[in-house]
Write a protein that holds these residues in place. Structure first.
Motif, PDB file in Angstrom:
ATOM      1  N   GLY B  59       0.928  -1.424   0.358  1.00 35.09           N
ATOM      2  CA  GLY B  59       0.206   0.388  -0.283  1.00 35.09           C
ATOM      3  C   GLY B  59       1.169   1.528   0.054  1.00 35.09           C
ATOM      4  N   SER B  60       1.648   1.533   0.678  1.00 35.91           N
ATOM      5  CA  SER B  60       2.965   2.261   0.840  1.00 35.91           C
ATOM      6  C   SER B  60       3.527   2.149  -0.356  1.00 35.91           C
ATOM      7  N   ALA B  61       3.551   1.690  -1.258  1.00 31.57           N
ATOM      8  CA  ALA B  61       5.232   1.509  -2.355  1.00 31.57           C
ATOM      9  C   ALA B  61       4.055   2.328  -3.874  1.00 31.57           C
ATOM     10  N   PHE B  62       2.026   1.890  -3.396  1.00 31.78           N
ATOM     11  CA  PHE B  62       1.166   2.446  -4.738  1.00 31.78           C
ATOM     12  C   PHE B  62       1.356   4.196  -4.385  1.00 31.78           C
ATOM     13  N   ALA B  63       1.114   4.488  -2.498  1.00 32.29           N
ATOM     14  CA  ALA B  63       0.709   5.795  -2.558  1.00 32.29           C
ATOM     15  C   ALA B  63       2.398   5.934  -2.751  1.00 32.29           C
ATOM     16  N   MET B  64       3.578   6.000  -2.222  1.00 32.32           N
ATOM     17  CA  MET B  64       4.652   6.538  -3.042  1.00 32.32           C
ATOM     18  C   MET B  64       4.703   6.662  -4.446  1.00 32.32           C
ATOM     19  N   MET B  65       4.237   5.496  -5.137  1.00 34.24           N
ATOM     20  CA  MET B  65       4.630   5.674  -6.401  1.00 34.24           C
ATOM     21  C   MET B  65       3.130   6.919  -7.520  1.00 34.24           C
ATOM     22  N   LEU B  66       1.999   6.952  -6.743  1.00 35.47           N
ATOM     23  CA  LEU B  66       1.552   7.599  -7.269  1.00 35.47           C
ATOM     24  C   LEU B  66       1.619   9.438  -6.834  1.00 35.47           C
ATOM     25  N   GLY B  67       2.153   9.111  -5.434  1.00 35.25           N
ATOM     26  CA  GLY B  67       2.471  10.183  -5.092  1.00 35.25           C
ATOM     27  C   GLY B  67       4.215  11.781  -5.869  1.00 35.25           C
ATOM     28  N   LEU B  68       4.774  10.555  -5.562  1.00 35.79           N
ATOM     29  CA  LEU B  68       5.625  11.082  -7.032  1.00 35.79           C
ATOM     30  C   LEU B  68       5.710  11.630  -8.297  1.00 35.79           C
ATOM     31  N   THR B  69       4.181  10.436  -9.177  1.00 36.98           N
ATOM     32  CA  THR B  69       4.604  10.593 -10.374  1.00 36.98           C
ATOM     33  C   THR B  69       3.303  11.826 -10.857  1.00 36.98           C
ATOM     34  N   ALA B  70       2.543  12.261  -9.051  1.00 44.12           N
ATOM     35  CA  ALA B  70       1.422  13.501  -9.160  1.00 44.12           C
ATOM     36  C   ALA B  70       2.257  14.569  -9.552  1.00 44.12           C
ATOM     37  N   ALA B  71       3.512  14.689  -8.383  1.00 48.06           N
ATOM     38  CA  ALA B  71       4.665  15.845  -8.165  1.00 48.06           C
ATOM     39  C   ALA B  71       5.139  16.378  -9.178  1.00 48.06           C
ATOM     40  N   SER B  72       6.146  15.359 -10.700  1.00 47.51           N
ATOM     41  CA  SER B  72       6.390  15.279 -11.642  1.00 47.51           C
ATOM     42  C   SER B  72       5.547  16.273 -12.143  1.00 47.51           C
ATOM     43  N   PHE B 102       9.627   5.972   2.744  1.00 46.49           N
ATOM     44  CA  PHE B 102      10.093   5.920   3.875  1.00 46.49           C
ATOM     45  C   PHE B 102       9.539   4.833   4.325  1.00 46.49           C
ATOM     46  N   CYS B 103       8.566   4.600   4.334  1.00 50.16           N
ATOM     47  CA  CYS B 103       7.162   3.997   4.882  1.00 50.16           C
ATOM     48  C   CYS B 103       7.861   2.262   4.154  1.00 50.16           C
ATOM     49  N   VAL B 104       8.440   2.971   2.375  1.00 52.49           N
ATOM     50  CA  VAL B 104       8.523   1.379   1.906  1.00 52.49           C
ATOM     51  C   VAL B 104       9.757   1.031   3.037  1.00 52.49           C
ATOM     52  N   LEU B 105      10.709   1.998   2.401  1.00 56.78           N
ATOM     53  CA  LEU B 105      11.702   1.762   2.884  1.00 56.78           C
ATOM     54  C   LEU B 105      12.179   1.081   4.158  1.00 56.78           C
ATOM     55  N   THR B 106      11.457   1.455   4.812  1.00 55.86           N
ATOM     56  CA  THR B 106      11.767   0.575   6.738  1.00 55.86           C
ATOM     57  C   THR B 106      11.104  -0.287   6.652  1.00 55.86           C
ATOM     58  N   SER B 107       9.490  -1.326   6.307  1.00 55.16           N
ATOM     59  CA  SER B 107       8.521  -2.360   6.049  1.00 55.16           C
ATOM     60  C   SER B 107       9.747  -3.312   4.923  1.00 55.16           C
ATOM     61  N   GLY B 108      10.049  -2.895   3.806  1.00 57.23           N
ATOM     62  CA  GLY B 108      10.798  -3.764   3.569  1.00 57.23           C
ATOM     63  C   GLY B 108      12.038  -4.698   3.386  1.00 57.23           C
TER      64      GLY B 108
END
Lengths: 224, 249
Positions: B59-72, B102-108
């Protein structure tokens, strides 16, 4: 005055300024040599195969040295306050951007000409297919110059730019670094691999994308 | 254009009701997914209880990808047609994207320790996430360093736009670099129906929370912009009043 001619004039001016002051070229080359030396201290142990470290040392030295010269790339314009004046000419910001890319490219070519023989000499390595490595170095340096010039230009007016430049530049150049190291490693060890053309085309795609995107972004971001 | 004298009054000072309702719904969704994962899903045969990290990790990975893509994307829009709202959206998406990175990099790594026996391996997907996170953090620092200046804003936007093609190429480079590694999820998906419900519940809960974070951050930045514009207008008025007697004399 057309864009090409203006680019050439700006490049000639920069080359003259750099040639006259001499310090920058000297300092950059010195830094590159020291970089190789420090890596040798870090990696080399007696008895271990030195040849494995050649690609890494070579490419990381080029990356580090490029950020040294990139930080000084826009210094004459910044110190003289002429950046706005130059970009106010009729041809827009493109000539300034491309002249700086060419200058940076000349710098890195100079560094390359010194570093490649030095690394091969220090680490007692031989290149099996020189042409491929030269192509990889060329593609790598072009990509580095284009992306690096854009970052240097945009960060020129930001606080802590000396720290920010590597922070942005290194992750962005990761594909070039990985591809360059792989191609050089294949050449040093003399392995024929079909992956070679894959890596070279990755570098080519990288260069093409950023040669289109970077000037556009430069124009957009610096537009008054 | 960027720092307008007219304060944007479209930003309401009072917190909108829809946002409050949305926050409550997200909180309930998170609670529901936590309870479901804790009580209903079985422990994995091979990984045991550690497998439950998976629900939040993906879930965090999805949020990360969507967030960073939307930011670009928002940065690109801001560069083409500068507006305060596009800038505020770009910044909020970037910030939330970094939080979930950071959630992804901690839980991964926690998952990897149990699954692969080590915290970190130079597997393509891990390397990609690490590099993209570093790049996003760099852009975030850049935006923070040059917060209030027009130049800083444009530079930050340009770098965020650059990040998109760079990430795409990094993806290829690390894929070929890493060689063939085991995939985390093999084709076929999740077999257990309880696990499937837990997975989608967690994904929806996290995406909803991420959206709430973006919305609140966006509101905060917009209010900040409004305050700045008002302050600018006020100082302009004071200056004008000070100058007025001099001009008449």
């Amino acid at each position: 005055m057309n864009t090409l001619r203006l680019t050439w004039l700006l490049l000639r001016k920069d080359m003259q300024v750099t040639a006259r002051s001499k310090e920058l070229v000297g300092v950059t080359l010195m830094f590159a040599v020291l970089c190789v030396l420090v890596f040798s201290f870090g990696f080399l142990q007696s008895g271990a195969a030195a040849i494995r470290y050649v690609p890494g040392v070579l490419w990381v030295t080029l990356l580090f040295t490029s950020s040294v010269s990139l930080l000084r790339l826009f210094a004459p314009e910044e110190e003289g306050g002429t950046l706005a004046l130059v970009s106010m000419t009729t041809s827009g910001s493109a000539p300034l951007f491309w002249s700086k890319v060419c200058l940076q490219l000349l710098f890195s070519a100079l560094v390359c000409a010194l570093i490649v023989p030095l690394v091969l000499l220090f680490f007692d390595a031989r290149l099996s297919n020189v042409g491929t490595v030269v192509a990889a170095l060329g593609l790598g340096l072009i990509g580095q110059a284009v992306v690096g010039t854009l970052c240097a230009a945009l960060l020129a007016q930001v606080r802590l730019k000396e720290v920010m430049l590597p922070l942005i530049l290194y992750p962005m150049l990761a594909p070039l670094l990985i591809a360059g190291v792989k191609v050089t490693a294949l050449s040093v060890t003399g392995v024929e691999s079909p992956a070679l053309s894959n890596w070279l085309s990755l570098m080519m795609v990288f260069d093409l994308i950023f040669m289109v995107v970077s000037p556009w972004l430069y124009g957009r971001a610096t537009q008054p | 254009m960027t720092q307008t004298l007219s304060a944007d009054t479209r930003v309401p000072i009072r917190v909108p009701k829809t946002l409050i309702i949305w926050i409550i719904i997200s909180a309930l969704l998170v609670q529901a997914s936590l309870l479901w994962i804790a009580l209903k899903t079985p422990a994995d045969v091979n990984l045991g209880i550690v497998q439950k990290i998976f629900y939040f990790h993906v879930g965090s990975a999805f949020a990360m990808m969507l967030g960073l893509t939307a930011a670009s994307v928002m940065s690109l829009i801001d560069l083409i047609r500068p507006s305060d709202s596009a800038d505020a959206l770009a910044r909020s998406f970037l910030e939330v994207g970094v939080v979930f990175a950071f959630c992804v990099l901690t839980s991964g790594p926690l998952w990897a320790r149990k699954s692969w026996g080590m915290y970190w391996t130079w597997e393509p997907r891990l390397t990609l996430v690490l590099l993209v996170t570093l790049l996003a953090v760099a852009v975030l620092i850049l935006r923070m360093l040059a917060k209030d200046s027009t130049i800083g804003r444009r530079v930050g936007a340009a770098m965020a736009v650059m990040g998109a093609p760079a990430s795409y190429l990094i993806h290829f480079a690390v894929k070929w670099w890493g060689g063939n590694h085991p995939q985390v999820i093999q084709g076929g998906g999740i077999q257990n129906s309880e696990m499937r419900v837990a997975f989608w519940l967690a994904v929806v809960a996290i995406l909803s929370s991420a959206a709430v974070l973006v919305a609140t951050r966006y509101r905060a930045i917009r209010l900040q912009q409004r305050t700045q514009a008002l302050a600018l207008r006020l100082s302009a008025r004071v200056l004008r009043r000070q100058r007025a007697p001099m001009e008449t004399s």
